[in-house]
Write a protein that holds these residues in place. Structure first.
Motif, PDB file in Angstrom:
ATOM      1  N   ALA A 100       0.904  -1.143   0.000  1.00  0.00           N
ATOM      2  CA  ALA A 100       0.000   0.000   0.000  1.00  0.00           C
ATOM      3  C   ALA A 100       0.938   1.185   0.000  1.00  0.00           C
ATOM      4  O   ALA A 100       1.727   1.371   0.936  1.00  0.00           O
ATOM      5  CB  ALA A 100      -0.896  -0.003   1.227  1.00  0.00           C
ATOM      6  N   THR A 101       0.905   1.990  -1.053  1.00  0.00           N
ATOM      7  CA  THR A 101       1.936   2.995  -1.235  1.00  0.00           C
ATOM      8  C   THR A 101       1.460   4.059  -2.210  1.00  0.00           C
ATOM      9  O   THR A 101       0.283   4.087  -2.586  1.00  0.00           O
ATOM     10  CB  THR A 101       3.235   2.326  -1.726  1.00  0.00           C
ATOM     11  OG1 THR A 101       4.309   3.250  -1.667  1.00  0.00           O
ATOM     12  CG2 THR A 101       3.092   1.780  -3.133  1.00  0.00           C
ATOM     13  N   THR A 102       2.361   4.937  -2.627  1.00  0.00           N
ATOM     14  CA  THR A 102       2.011   5.981  -3.576  1.00  0.00           C
ATOM     15  C   THR A 102       2.481   5.615  -4.974  1.00  0.00           C
ATOM     16  O   THR A 102       3.318   4.724  -5.158  1.00  0.00           O
ATOM     17  CB  THR A 102       2.632   7.334  -3.182  1.00  0.00           C
ATOM     18  OG1 THR A 102       4.043   7.297  -3.464  1.00  0.00           O
ATOM     19  CG2 THR A 102       2.402   7.638  -1.708  1.00  0.00           C
ATOM     20  N   ILE A 103       1.979   6.333  -5.960  1.00  0.00           N
ATOM     21  CA  ILE A 103       2.436   6.142  -7.333  1.00  0.00           C
ATOM     22  C   ILE A 103       3.942   6.366  -7.430  1.00  0.00           C
ATOM     23  O   ILE A 103       4.646   5.675  -8.169  1.00  0.00           O
ATOM     24  CB  ILE A 103       1.685   7.095  -8.283  1.00  0.00           C
ATOM     25  CG1 ILE A 103       0.246   6.620  -8.483  1.00  0.00           C
ATOM     26  CG2 ILE A 103       2.385   7.186  -9.630  1.00  0.00           C
ATOM     27  CD1 ILE A 103      -0.586   7.568  -9.314  1.00  0.00           C
ATOM     28  N   VAL A 104       4.457   7.341  -6.674  1.00  0.00           N
ATOM     29  CA  VAL A 104       5.888   7.633  -6.689  1.00  0.00           C
ATOM     30  C   VAL A 104       6.684   6.383  -6.338  1.00  0.00           C
ATOM     31  O   VAL A 104       7.650   6.022  -7.027  1.00  0.00           O
ATOM     32  CB  VAL A 104       6.220   8.777  -5.708  1.00  0.00           C
ATOM     33  CG1 VAL A 104       7.733   8.941  -5.566  1.00  0.00           C
ATOM     34  CG2 VAL A 104       5.588  10.077  -6.177  1.00  0.00           C
ATOM     35  N   GLU A 105       6.284   5.688  -5.264  1.00  0.00           N
ATOM     36  CA  GLU A 105       7.006   4.489  -4.846  1.00  0.00           C
ATOM     37  C   GLU A 105       6.854   3.358  -5.852  1.00  0.00           C
ATOM     38  O   GLU A 105       7.787   2.573  -6.061  1.00  0.00           O
ATOM     39  CB  GLU A 105       6.523   4.038  -3.466  1.00  0.00           C
ATOM     40  CG  GLU A 105       7.280   4.641  -2.310  1.00  0.00           C
ATOM     41  CD  GLU A 105       7.099   6.145  -2.217  1.00  0.00           C
ATOM     42  OE1 GLU A 105       8.103   6.840  -1.970  1.00  0.00           O
ATOM     43  OE2 GLU A 105       5.972   6.634  -2.390  1.00  0.00           O
ATOM     44  N   VAL A 106       5.689   3.244  -6.480  1.00  0.00           N
ATOM     45  CA  VAL A 106       5.511   2.212  -7.507  1.00  0.00           C
ATOM     46  C   VAL A 106       6.502   2.437  -8.647  1.00  0.00           C
ATOM     47  O   VAL A 106       7.178   1.510  -9.109  1.00  0.00           O
ATOM     48  CB  VAL A 106       4.063   2.212  -8.034  1.00  0.00           C
ATOM     49  CG1 VAL A 106       3.939   1.302  -9.264  1.00  0.00           C
ATOM     50  CG2 VAL A 106       3.097   1.745  -6.957  1.00  0.00           C
ATOM     51  N   LEU A 107       6.598   3.678  -9.105  1.00  0.00           N
ATOM     52  CA  LEU A 107       7.518   3.991 -10.201  1.00  0.00           C
ATOM     53  C   LEU A 107       8.968   3.736  -9.806  1.00  0.00           C
ATOM     54  O   LEU A 107       9.749   3.173 -10.584  1.00  0.00           O
ATOM     55  CB  LEU A 107       7.331   5.446 -10.621  1.00  0.00           C
ATOM     56  CG  LEU A 107       5.991   5.782 -11.289  1.00  0.00           C
ATOM     57  CD1 LEU A 107       5.825   7.290 -11.441  1.00  0.00           C
ATOM     58  CD2 LEU A 107       5.865   5.096 -12.640  1.00  0.00           C
ATOM     59  N   PRO A 143      -2.894   9.121 -17.076  1.00  0.00           N
ATOM     60  CA  PRO A 143      -2.271  10.439 -17.283  1.00  0.00           C
ATOM     61  C   PRO A 143      -1.576  10.968 -16.029  1.00  0.00           C
ATOM     62  O   PRO A 143      -0.539  11.639 -16.127  1.00  0.00           O
ATOM     63  CB  PRO A 143      -3.457  11.332 -17.683  1.00  0.00           C
ATOM     64  CG  PRO A 143      -4.481  10.392 -18.212  1.00  0.00           C
ATOM     65  CD  PRO A 143      -4.326   9.141 -17.409  1.00  0.00           C
ATOM     66  N   THR A 144      -2.127  10.663 -14.858  1.00  0.00           N
ATOM     67  CA  THR A 144      -1.489  11.078 -13.608  1.00  0.00           C
ATOM     68  C   THR A 144      -0.140  10.389 -13.434  1.00  0.00           C
ATOM     69  O   THR A 144       0.856  11.016 -13.057  1.00  0.00           O
ATOM     70  CB  THR A 144      -2.398  10.759 -12.415  1.00  0.00           C
ATOM     71  OG1 THR A 144      -3.639  11.459 -12.564  1.00  0.00           O
ATOM     72  CG2 THR A 144      -1.752  11.170 -11.103  1.00  0.00           C
ATOM     73  N   ILE A 145      -0.097   9.088 -13.718  1.00  0.00           N
ATOM     74  CA  ILE A 145       1.156   8.340 -13.619  1.00  0.00           C
ATOM     75  C   ILE A 145       2.210   8.935 -14.546  1.00  0.00           C
ATOM     76  O   ILE A 145       3.367   9.136 -14.165  1.00  0.00           O
ATOM     77  CB  ILE A 145       0.925   6.854 -13.945  1.00  0.00           C
ATOM     78  CG1 ILE A 145       0.034   6.201 -12.884  1.00  0.00           C
ATOM     79  CG2 ILE A 145       2.256   6.114 -14.055  1.00  0.00           C
ATOM     80  CD1 ILE A 145      -0.416   4.804 -13.245  1.00  0.00           C
ATOM     81  N   GLU A 146       1.821   9.254 -15.759  1.00  0.00           N
ATOM     82  CA  GLU A 146       2.767   9.808 -16.733  1.00  0.00           C
ATOM     83  C   GLU A 146       3.295  11.165 -16.268  1.00  0.00           C
ATOM     84  O   GLU A 146       4.489  11.463 -16.405  1.00  0.00           O
ATOM     85  CB  GLU A 146       2.088   9.950 -18.103  1.00  0.00           C
ATOM     86  CG  GLU A 146       1.695   8.633 -18.755  1.00  0.00           C
ATOM     87  CD  GLU A 146       2.897   7.865 -19.284  1.00  0.00           C
ATOM     88  OE1 GLU A 146       4.023   8.412 -19.265  1.00  0.00           O
ATOM     89  OE2 GLU A 146       2.718   6.709 -19.708  1.00  0.00           O
ATOM     90  N   ALA A 147       2.413  11.991 -15.689  1.00  0.00           N
ATOM     91  CA  ALA A 147       2.833  13.310 -15.223  1.00  0.00           C
ATOM     92  C   ALA A 147       3.789  13.199 -14.038  1.00  0.00           C
ATOM     93  O   ALA A 147       4.790  13.926 -13.954  1.00  0.00           O
ATOM     94  CB  ALA A 147       1.612  14.150 -14.846  1.00  0.00           C
ATOM     95  N   VAL A 148       3.501  12.284 -13.106  1.00  0.00           N
ATOM     96  CA  VAL A 148       4.381  12.075 -11.955  1.00  0.00           C
ATOM     97  C   VAL A 148       5.736  11.555 -12.436  1.00  0.00           C
ATOM     98  O   VAL A 148       6.790  12.003 -11.962  1.00  0.00           O
ATOM     99  CB  VAL A 148       3.738  11.099 -10.952  1.00  0.00           C
ATOM    100  CG1 VAL A 148       4.739  10.684  -9.873  1.00  0.00           C
ATOM    101  CG2 VAL A 148       2.511  11.739 -10.304  1.00  0.00           C
ATOM    102  N   ALA A 149       5.724  10.623 -13.374  1.00  0.00           N
ATOM    103  CA  ALA A 149       6.976  10.079 -13.908  1.00  0.00           C
ATOM    104  C   ALA A 149       7.808  11.178 -14.559  1.00  0.00           C
ATOM    105  O   ALA A 149       9.041  11.207 -14.407  1.00  0.00           O
ATOM    106  CB  ALA A 149       6.683   8.971 -14.913  1.00  0.00           C
TER     107      ALA A 149
END
Length: 331
Positions: free
Chosen positions: A95-102, A303-309
């Motif tokens: 259970a984490t954030t998109i940042v940690e997944v990336l 789109p959120t994932i792409e922007a964070v990346a």
């Protein structure tokens, strides 16, 4: 192919849910040794973030047990430590954030995939500074406590970018949540990147205030549940049962809010009243019925994932490999 006591099926809105088989299928399943549920528990790494309340509640109320899945929640004081436990194979999911997944996908050969959106941080992640710093501009050259290689760096980068600043204009001091709060209180740090319960404790003191929060970047900080693709393909029944129990916890929080808050407060280090305030004003939980809108084909999460990346690549904490951002599980 052996029968599975659980199966993925399409529920309301196209979301994946766990379905129980008929009694006859269960009897047949347990008649064959190859059809038994895996004996090993489903190991989930996480930290005491209020947005993970449905997971903690599912454990507190025995919903995992009722769903027939053995779940081991492994709690860490820092998001980066939880992520590293996945990278080294010590847990099955996060259970984490998109940042940690990336970051996990970038640093590890393990294929981490998002299966559920839990919440959006809507003010819960903040930069707390002394009152003498009126804004982020006043933190040029300041010593800022932050969890390096983690969400904290992303939040700080976005906060400084909003003011036309770069991360290099501050001194980043690597700390976990508990030690950075102590460092701010003792005068060793000028500001910290934090979240509840530490942020609630700091903001209750007259000497500190928030100079930036996730409310200033709406929709960017997203908490999710993610598993290795190996677990998703080899142990789908356990994952389905886990998600069904979390869905049940969501419903319990809606139907029995008082009891849910009392059960969760000690686990999350907040009073029931403070936890209620955080869940109402600083975090937006994403209901089970909304999952397809985020994770389905053409969903809102990609789109959120792409922007964070893109931001993480800009501050050079993520490689340029395009496949890193392809992290949504497709059954």
């Amino acid at each position: 192919m052996p029968l599975k006591p659980w199966a993925w099926v399409a529920g309301a809105g196209g979301a994946l849910v766990a379905a129980l088989p008929s009694a006859a299928a269960v009897a047949l399943c347990f008649a064959f040794a190859g059809c038994r549920q895996p004996e090993q528990p489903l190991r989930i790494a996480l930290n005491a973030w209020p947005g993970y309340a449905p997971i903690f509640l599912a454990q507190e109320k025995g919903f995992f047990r009722d769903a027939g899945v053995d779940v081991k929640l492994i709690e860490f004081g820092a998001l980066a430590d939880a992520r590293r436990s996945f990278e080294t194979g010590k847990v099955d999911g996060l259970a984490t954030t998109i940042v940690e997944v990336l970051m996990a996908r970038d640093a590890s050969t393990r294929d981490l995939r998002i299966v559920r959106v839990l919440d959006f941080s809507n003010g819960g992640d903040i930069v707390v500074a002394r009152k003498s710093a009126r804004s982020m501009r006043d933190l040029r050259g300041a010593r800022i406590g932050v969890e390096l290689s983690s969400l904290g760096v992303y939040l700080l980068a976005r906060a400084m970018e909003k003011e036309g600043m770069a991360l290099s204009e501050a001194v980043l001091v690597s700390k976990d949540q508990r030690s950075m709060a102590e460092g701010l209180l003792q005068g060793q740090l000028d500001a910290v990147v934090t979240y509840p319960p530490e942020s609630s404790m700091l903001l209750a003191k007259p000497d500190f205030h928030a100079v930036f929060t996730s409310r200033d970047i709406p929709g960017e900080i997203v908490d999710v549940i993610a598993f290795s693709s190996g677990v998703l393909h080899k142990r789908p029944g356990q994952v389905a049962a886990f998600l069904a129990a979390v869905d049940r916890a969501f419903a319990y929080m809606r139907d029995e809010p008082g009891d849910a808050l009392r059960a969760l407060a000690p686990r999350l280090g907040l009073s029931p009243e403070a936890l209620k305030s955080v869940l109402e004003s600083e975090i937006t939980l994403v209901e089970p019925g909304e999952q397809a809108a985020y994770l389905g084909e053409g969903g809102k999460l990609r789109p959120t994932i792409e922007a964070v990346a893109a931001t993480l690549r800009h501050v050079e904490v993520l490689s340029a490999r395009p496949e890193v951002a392809d992290c949504i599980f497709t059954p």
